[in-house]
Design an enzyme around this catalytic site. Structure first.
Site, PDB file in Angstrom:
ATOM      1  CE1 TYR A 129      -3.834   2.232   0.120  1.00 54.50           C
ATOM      2  CE2 TYR A 129      -2.524   3.458   1.715  1.00 54.50           C
ATOM      3  CZ  TYR A 129      -3.599   3.383   0.849  1.00 54.50           C
ATOM      4  OH  TYR A 129      -4.436   4.451   0.704  1.00 54.50           O
ATOM      5  CD  GLN A 193     -11.556   2.982  -0.389  1.00 55.89           C
ATOM      6  OE1 GLN A 193     -11.688   2.990   0.831  1.00 55.89           O
ATOM      7  NE2 GLN A 193     -11.489   4.094  -1.109  1.00 55.89           N
ATOM      8  CG  ASN A 218      -5.900   7.199   6.256  1.00 58.37           C
ATOM      9  OD1 ASN A 218      -6.229   6.031   6.409  1.00 58.37           O
ATOM     10  ND2 ASN A 218      -6.501   7.980   5.370  1.00 58.37           N
ATOM     11  CB  THR A 241       6.009  10.078  10.800  1.00 59.89           C
ATOM     12  OG1 THR A 241       7.396   9.750  10.765  1.00 59.89           O
ATOM     13  CG2 THR A 241       5.839  11.581  10.637  1.00 59.89           C
ATOM     14  CD  GLN A 263      10.083  12.383  10.815  1.00 58.35           C
ATOM     15  OE1 GLN A 263      11.106  12.696  10.238  1.00 58.35           O
ATOM     16  NE2 GLN A 263       9.399  11.304  10.483  1.00 58.35           N
ATOM     17  CD  GLU A 332       8.207   6.446  11.938  1.00 55.61           C
ATOM     18  OE1 GLU A 332       7.944   6.009  10.800  1.00 55.61           O
ATOM     19  OE2 GLU A 332       7.730   7.507  12.380  1.00 55.61           O
ATOM     20  CG  HIS A 333      12.381   8.233  12.050  1.00 59.86           C
ATOM     21  ND1 HIS A 333      11.058   8.632  11.974  1.00 59.86           N
ATOM     22  CD2 HIS A 333      12.653   7.583  10.896  1.00 59.86           C
ATOM     23  CE1 HIS A 333      10.547   8.231  10.817  1.00 59.86           C
ATOM     24  NE2 HIS A 333      11.495   7.589  10.141  1.00 59.86           N
ATOM     25  CG  ASP A 366      12.383  10.179   5.854  1.00 61.13           C
ATOM     26  OD1 ASP A 366      12.138   9.229   6.614  1.00 61.13           O
ATOM     27  OD2 ASP A 366      12.148  11.366   6.141  1.00 61.13           O
TER      28      ASP A 366
END
Length: 451
Positions: A129, A193, A218, A241, A263, A332-333, A366
């Site tokens: 995705y 969906q 999201n 993030t 960020q 996360e970072h 990134d």
């Protein structure tokens, strides 16, 4: 601009730290009642339902779910050469790192003639995705597709939202990245969906379901992943993030400020947190943020994120406490801007990825460091990992014993089976080495079926 939390003057416990840390997060449970009917509808009506929801939410209905080959080719052919160069160089670096991640088959001998071999088999069909929204993310195509390719996955499907500005197809830069990577099955469907259609497929539209779904999205995408988990595999749930920076008085406040701003640019819910034992650095960074954020193109978004409850500065007595705080935050970072940054980094236990020193900023990761940017958020780095080649591999054991090796261990197995009151397990072993008694059914009272 950043709120300050002062943990100085005492040794905080893990619970103290977790309560005190700025944290936003998302309430996935709250949107499950909204997302579940969408998932159910797509399961029942397939592509038609997915297209209906695309028309409702994305305000466009593509001519088909599957993007035609000529549209993919046109996107690659018209790609800005500078962007193409950036994509190709990032692919090269990410591929090199993820090729080295692939584990090797190995065999353990337990006894002469008794071995267990661990093989690593790729997942057959993978759904990737790639979100739309505030920005265009060809980097997400790279970060999802390359590790899957290095694992040896049979088929890749990319799903990305249709866009009214581009004829109902996903953004051309995303399509170009797919084409460069050789991904020729791209679906113009987004949101919950898309997750449902990837999970259940639609035979009538020649859209086969996948075995695992990866990639950020999201809160509605995250909720849909939660609902289809078990039908298919998924990667870890991705919240907004986040970056944490562990820094001392040797850090450059301008660079720290820019990394926090960069960020915050992603999302108004993005988290930017500075952990430091230097009150002077905290003041300097706040001053630099105030002086610099307004000149960025996404200044309003940055300001809202930095002023939010999820962002802030945490003051600690020393870097020892800073390490403990960073571990409980489990970013996360995580950037480390300290003296002996490598040494400090090696003492960190919990982070999605650790960026060491002043010249290893998160934006490098990134795009082009070679590492993966699909990472655990919201503190889940305490128990989960980022996307990698391992995500798309299944370890499978091959157990191979000859007669002598089985006989040698047979008594142990039989005793274990008896202890668990599962005698047939033991008999399955004994039957290979001795003739076990059988019971002949007494048919004298059995009715004659032919009578």
């Amino acid at each position: 601009m950043l709120n300050v939390t002062d943990l100085r003057g005492h040794t905080p416990s893990k619970s103290d730290i977790r309560r005190a840390l700025p944290r936003g997060g998302t309430d996935v449970v709250s949107v499950l009642p909204i997302v579940e009917p969408v998932v159910d509808d797509v399961q029942n009506r397939g592509a038609e339902a997915a297209l209906d929801y695309g028309e409702k939410f994305d305000h466009i209905r593509p001519a088909s779910v599957r993007v035609p080959a000529e549209v993919l080719k046109a996107a690659e052919d018209t790609l800005d050469p500078r962007v193409r160069e950036a994509i190709e160089e990032s692919i090269r670096r990410v591929r090199k790192v993820h090729a080295d991640q692939k584990p090797r088959e190995h065999t353990t001998e337990l006894a002469p003639g008794g071995t267990v071999t661990e093989r690593f088999l790729p997942i057959d069909r993978v759904g990737l995705y790639v979100p739309g929204g505030n920005a265009v993310y060809p980097s997400s195509v790279i970060m999802n597709a390359v590790p899957a390719q290095e694992a040896g996955v049979g088929t890749l499907v990319v799903a990305s939202p249709p866009q009214a500005d581009h004829g109902g197809w996903p953004h051309p830069t995303i399509l170009a990245a797919c084409s460069i990577l050789g991904v020729d099955e791209v679906w113009a469907v987004g949101g919950a969906q898309a997750v449902a259609l990837l999970a259940f497929g639609d035979d009538s539209a020649d859209l086969e379901p996948v075995d695992i779904i990866t990639g950020p999205g999201n809160i509605f995408v995250t909720a849909a992943k939660r609902l289809v988990r078990g039908v298919v595999g998924t990667d870890s749930e991705a919240g907004p993030t986040e970056i944490a920076i562990l820094a001392d008085d040797t850090a450059n406040p301008v660079n720290v400020a820019y990394d926090l701003i960069s960020q915050a640019e992603h999302d108004v819910m993005a988290a930017s947190v500075l952990i430091t034992d230097s009150e002077q650095l905290a003041r300097d960074v706040n001053r630099e943020i105030e002086a610099r954020y307004a000149i960025t193109r996404n200044a309003d978004r940055v300001a809202e994120a930095l002023r939010g409850k999820q962002s802030g500065i945490v003051l600690v007595d020393d870097i020892e406490v800073g390490i403990a705080v960073a571990d409980q935050y489990a970013a996360e970072h995580l950037e480390v801007h300290t003296a002996n940054a490598r040494e400090v980094s090696e003492r960190i236990s919990n982070a999605g990825a650790i960026f060491v020193g002043d010249f290893s900023p998160v934006p490098l990761g990134d795009y082009s460091a070679g590492s993966n940017h699909v990472l655990p958020t919201s503190g889940t780095a305490r128990f989960s990992a980022g996307l990698s080649t391992h995500t798309f591999l299944r370890p499978v054991n091959l157990i191979e014993y000859d007669e002598a090796a089985l006989k040698d261990i047979s008594e142990v197995v039989i005793n274990f089976a008896d202890a668990e009151d599962l005698p047939a397990h033991g008999e399955a072993i004994r039957a290979r080495f001795e003739t076990l008694p059988t019971t002949t059914a007494d048919t004298t009272d059995t009715p004659d079926a032919t009578a």
